[in-house]
Structure formats: C-alpha cells, structure tokens
Design a protein around this motif. Sequence first.
Motif, PDB file in Angstrom:
ATOM      1  N   TYR A 144      39.713 -93.710  -1.502  1.00 16.98           N
ATOM      2  CA  TYR A 144      39.586 -92.898  -0.153  1.00 16.98           C
ATOM      3  C   TYR A 144      39.121 -91.725  -0.143  1.00 16.98           C
ATOM      4  O   TYR A 144      38.832 -91.023  -1.194  1.00 16.98           O
ATOM      5  CB  TYR A 144      40.577 -92.762   0.908  1.00 16.98           C
ATOM      6  CG  TYR A 144      41.548 -91.704   1.237  1.00 16.98           C
ATOM      7  CD1 TYR A 144      41.110 -90.826   1.375  1.00 16.98           C
ATOM      8  CD2 TYR A 144      42.513 -92.480   0.476  1.00 16.98           C
ATOM      9  CE1 TYR A 144      42.465 -89.928   1.546  1.00 16.98           C
ATOM     10  CE2 TYR A 144      43.752 -91.512  -0.099  1.00 16.98           C
ATOM     11  CZ  TYR A 144      44.094 -90.203   1.015  1.00 16.98           C
ATOM     12  OH  TYR A 144      44.186 -88.773   0.338  1.00 16.98           O
ATOM     13  N   GLY A 145      37.295 -91.609   0.885  1.00 13.91           N
ATOM     14  CA  GLY A 145      36.985 -90.336   0.675  1.00 13.91           C
ATOM     15  C   GLY A 145      35.909 -89.617   0.905  1.00 13.91           C
ATOM     16  O   GLY A 145      35.747 -91.001   2.247  1.00 13.91           O
ATOM     17  N   ASN A 146      34.649 -89.019   0.815  1.00 14.57           N
ATOM     18  CA  ASN A 146      33.939 -88.686   1.840  1.00 14.57           C
ATOM     19  C   ASN A 146      32.309 -88.673   0.890  1.00 14.57           C
ATOM     20  O   ASN A 146      32.557 -88.002  -0.235  1.00 14.57           O
ATOM     21  CB  ASN A 146      33.910 -87.761   2.417  1.00 14.57           C
ATOM     22  CG  ASN A 146      32.906 -87.248   3.387  1.00 14.57           C
ATOM     23  OD1 ASN A 146      31.762 -86.459   3.935  1.00 14.57           O
ATOM     24  ND2 ASN A 146      32.095 -88.380   3.839  1.00 14.57           N
ATOM     25  N   LEU A 147      31.600 -89.161   0.841  1.00 11.20           N
ATOM     26  CA  LEU A 147      29.874 -88.697   0.072  1.00 11.20           C
ATOM     27  C   LEU A 147      29.059 -88.742   0.759  1.00 11.20           C
ATOM     28  O   LEU A 147      28.866 -88.853   2.568  1.00 11.20           O
ATOM     29  CB  LEU A 147      30.047 -90.517   0.023  1.00 11.20           C
ATOM     30  CG  LEU A 147      28.066 -90.113  -0.747  1.00 11.20           C
ATOM     31  CD1 LEU A 147      28.098 -89.783  -2.003  1.00 11.20           C
ATOM     32  CD2 LEU A 147      27.903 -91.845  -1.539  1.00 11.20           C
ATOM     33  N   LYS A 148      28.479 -87.705   0.935  1.00 10.19           N
ATOM     34  CA  LYS A 148      27.454 -86.818   1.860  1.00 10.19           C
ATOM     35  C   LYS A 148      26.128 -86.965   0.856  1.00 10.19           C
ATOM     36  O   LYS A 148      25.767 -86.193  -0.098  1.00 10.19           O
ATOM     37  CB  LYS A 148      28.025 -85.451   1.738  1.00 10.19           C
ATOM     38  CG  LYS A 148      28.379 -84.768   3.064  1.00 10.19           C
ATOM     39  CD  LYS A 148      29.606 -84.041   3.277  1.00 10.19           C
ATOM     40  CE  LYS A 148      30.961 -83.521   4.640  1.00 10.19           C
ATOM     41  NZ  LYS A 148      31.484 -83.126   3.282  1.00 10.19           N
ATOM     42  N   LEU A 149      24.739 -87.044   1.572  1.00  7.50           N
ATOM     43  CA  LEU A 149      23.796 -86.812   0.621  1.00  7.50           C
ATOM     44  C   LEU A 149      22.240 -87.074   1.705  1.00  7.50           C
ATOM     45  O   LEU A 149      22.576 -87.537   2.847  1.00  7.50           O
ATOM     46  CB  LEU A 149      23.316 -88.660   0.160  1.00  7.50           C
ATOM     47  CG  LEU A 149      24.105 -89.534  -0.551  1.00  7.50           C
ATOM     48  CD1 LEU A 149      23.501 -90.745  -0.679  1.00  7.50           C
ATOM     49  CD2 LEU A 149      24.021 -88.828  -2.206  1.00  7.50           C
ATOM     50  N   GLY A 150      21.898 -85.020   1.197  1.00  6.40           N
ATOM     51  CA  GLY A 150      21.107 -84.484   3.041  1.00  6.40           C
ATOM     52  C   GLY A 150      20.910 -83.307   2.152  1.00  6.40           C
ATOM     53  O   GLY A 150      20.028 -83.504   0.923  1.00  6.40           O
ATOM     54  N   GLY A 151      20.067 -83.021   3.070  1.00 11.31           N
ATOM     55  CA  GLY A 151      19.542 -81.899   2.645  1.00 11.31           C
ATOM     56  C   GLY A 151      19.673 -80.184   3.366  1.00 11.31           C
ATOM     57  O   GLY A 151      20.337 -80.515   4.355  1.00 11.31           O
ATOM     58  N   ASP A 169      37.536 -95.874   3.180  1.00 18.30           N
ATOM     59  CA  ASP A 169      39.012 -95.795   2.469  1.00 18.30           C
ATOM     60  C   ASP A 169      39.082 -97.435   2.802  1.00 18.30           C
ATOM     61  O   ASP A 169      38.160 -98.195   1.934  1.00 18.30           O
ATOM     62  CB  ASP A 169      39.975 -95.455   3.555  1.00 18.30           C
ATOM     63  CG  ASP A 169      39.492 -95.998   5.152  1.00 18.30           C
ATOM     64  OD1 ASP A 169      38.749 -96.555   5.344  1.00 18.30           O
ATOM     65  OD2 ASP A 169      39.285 -94.935   6.020  1.00 18.30           O
ATOM     66  N   GLU A 170      40.039 -98.395   3.504  1.00 20.01           N
ATOM     67  CA  GLU A 170      39.872 -99.645   3.488  1.00 20.01           C
ATOM     68  C   GLU A 170      38.784-100.381   4.180  1.00 20.01           C
ATOM     69  O   GLU A 170      38.705-101.849   4.299  1.00 20.01           O
ATOM     70  CB  GLU A 170      41.207 -99.948   3.709  1.00 20.01           C
ATOM     71  CG  GLU A 170      42.082 -99.587   5.613  1.00 20.01           C
ATOM     72  CD  GLU A 170      41.845 -98.095   6.294  1.00 20.01           C
ATOM     73  OE1 GLU A 170      42.462 -97.949   6.846  1.00 20.01           O
ATOM     74  OE2 GLU A 170      42.348 -97.284   4.661  1.00 20.01           O
ATOM     75  N   GLY A 204      43.329 -94.608  -3.165  1.00 16.34           N
ATOM     76  CA  GLY A 204      45.222 -95.399  -2.338  1.00 16.34           C
ATOM     77  C   GLY A 204      46.123 -95.716  -2.155  1.00 16.34           C
ATOM     78  O   GLY A 204      45.866 -96.836  -3.309  1.00 16.34           O
ATOM     79  N   SER A 205      46.802 -95.559  -0.868  1.00 17.59           N
ATOM     80  CA  SER A 205      47.482 -96.918  -0.615  1.00 17.59           C
ATOM     81  C   SER A 205      47.475 -98.418  -0.650  1.00 17.59           C
ATOM     82  O   SER A 205      47.991 -99.168  -1.085  1.00 17.59           O
ATOM     83  CB  SER A 205      48.783 -96.287  -0.506  1.00 17.59           C
ATOM     84  OG  SER A 205      48.364 -96.163   0.669  1.00 17.59           O
ATOM     85  N   GLU A 206      46.433 -98.501   0.664  1.00 17.87           N
ATOM     86  CA  GLU A 206      45.907-100.059   0.681  1.00 17.87           C
ATOM     87  C   GLU A 206      44.235-100.002   0.246  1.00 17.87           C
ATOM     88  O   GLU A 206      44.451-100.523   1.191  1.00 17.87           O
ATOM     89  CB  GLU A 206      46.180 -99.448   2.378  1.00 17.87           C
ATOM     90  CG  GLU A 206      46.977 -99.236   2.369  1.00 17.87           C
ATOM     91  CD  GLU A 206      47.468 -99.199   4.643  1.00 17.87           C
ATOM     92  OE1 GLU A 206      46.401 -99.742   5.410  1.00 17.87           O
ATOM     93  OE2 GLU A 206      48.439 -98.550   5.033  1.00 17.87           O
TER      94      GLU A 206
END
Length: 236
Positions: free
Chosen positions: A132-139, A162-163, A126-128
């Motif tokens: 940055y991203g996304n985490l998924k934990l599931g079924g 992210d920030e 990321g710049s700031e």
Amino acid sequence: MKTFRIFCCIVILFLSFFAYPENPVQKEHDKQLFEFESNFWDAFINGWVLQNLKIKNSAYPYQFYDGKFYFSEKANEFKACKDWSLVLDFSLLGNENFNSLGTEAKLNLSFFKFFGIKIENFMFPGSECDYYGNLKLGGYIQLFKYNPFSCDFFTAWSLKYDENYLNGLVFGGTVKSYPLKPVKLEFGAAGHIFTNDEYFMEFTGHIGCLIKSVEIFAQYKYFQEHIFGVGVSRYF
C-alpha cells in the motif's frame, strides 16, 4: 392594448438605464480598480517573472564560498551555474507503530528557470494486500527562489493503492530553506481529492545535511498515519 402598454414600460425602463447619469463615485472606484490591477501586474512581472528569469542554480547547495544555491547578479561569474537542476531522493520509512518498513523514491527536475517535474512514490508491505502507498505524477512552478526561503506550488495525479485503487488530484506547496552551511530545511502540505469524493491532507517535514552534492536527511510524513524516515539525496 394592455400588452402594448407593458411593452412601452419595458422600453422606457431599458432606455432610462442607459440615460442614467454617470455616478462619480463609481467612476472613481473603477479608476482605483484599474490602477490596482496595473500595479499588481507590474509587481507580478518585476517581482516574479524577471526575478525567476535572472536566477540560476549552482550544481548543489553550498557549492561556492558564499554558501548559496540560487544566484542572480553573480550567476555569470560562475560557469558551473545552470538553468536546471535534478534531485533524486531515496529513503527508508517506518510507520507510527514501527512494525513495518517501507521505501520512498522521488525525482524533482527543474527546467526553464521555474517549471519542473515531480514524481514521488512511497510504499509499505500490506497485511491485506501486497503493498500500500501513494504515487504522484505531476509538475510544479517555483514561486520564489531565495536561499533563506524558496517556495513552489505543485499539482499532480495521485494514485492511492492498497486493497483498492483510488486515483485523483493533489494540490500543494513546498517551502525550502538553506539557512547556513550545511543545513537544508523543507516543509510541505498538500490536499488529495479522489474520484470517490474522499479527500485528506498530507504534511511533510525534512531536515538535511549536505556533503557536497549528497544530502543525508531525516523526514516526517503524515499520510493518514504518522511516518518517519531517513534517506539520501543526490544533486545533479
């Protein structure tokens, strides 16, 4: 006396409700509804539960001569078929401006015929912030398992970072197809709902080429921006 008369009126209305003759139209409607529910559950048991219980996986798609990944009647003929599968993915990602390079890792573990665990994470520098991203934990639960068309529904805890950090739930589905050797197609859609009432949709597309238990693929992802990637999968 006035109160007594009101009480008597209420009692009469209450008794008349139960004394009202049965409506034959309503009776026929209730009968049809009961038959519909019975037929629905029969179709559900025979069409989903039993179908999934009969299905076994080969070690990887197109392992055998007829090019199938999911087997039912022929499952007992192949000792390599099993009730579970594990797929690990790793890919390199580029954002829509192609000015940032990210990564994505996935784990999909299917067990007990049609239930599974889904873990996914993608990130970009990321710049700031650092990343940055996304985490998924599931079924997930597999709805249909046919080689030309298979479908699952999943739900997971979702962390968007992210920030700031936002967590919530994601609900979605994935459609996969093994139309002809060595091709694999995959499409997905999901809705994210976060605790601050923010929500948005995520869409994915995937085309792969299988070389035994290894798949090389290209993918597209929409996650508040357009993301493109190439990667490799390993079937266990």
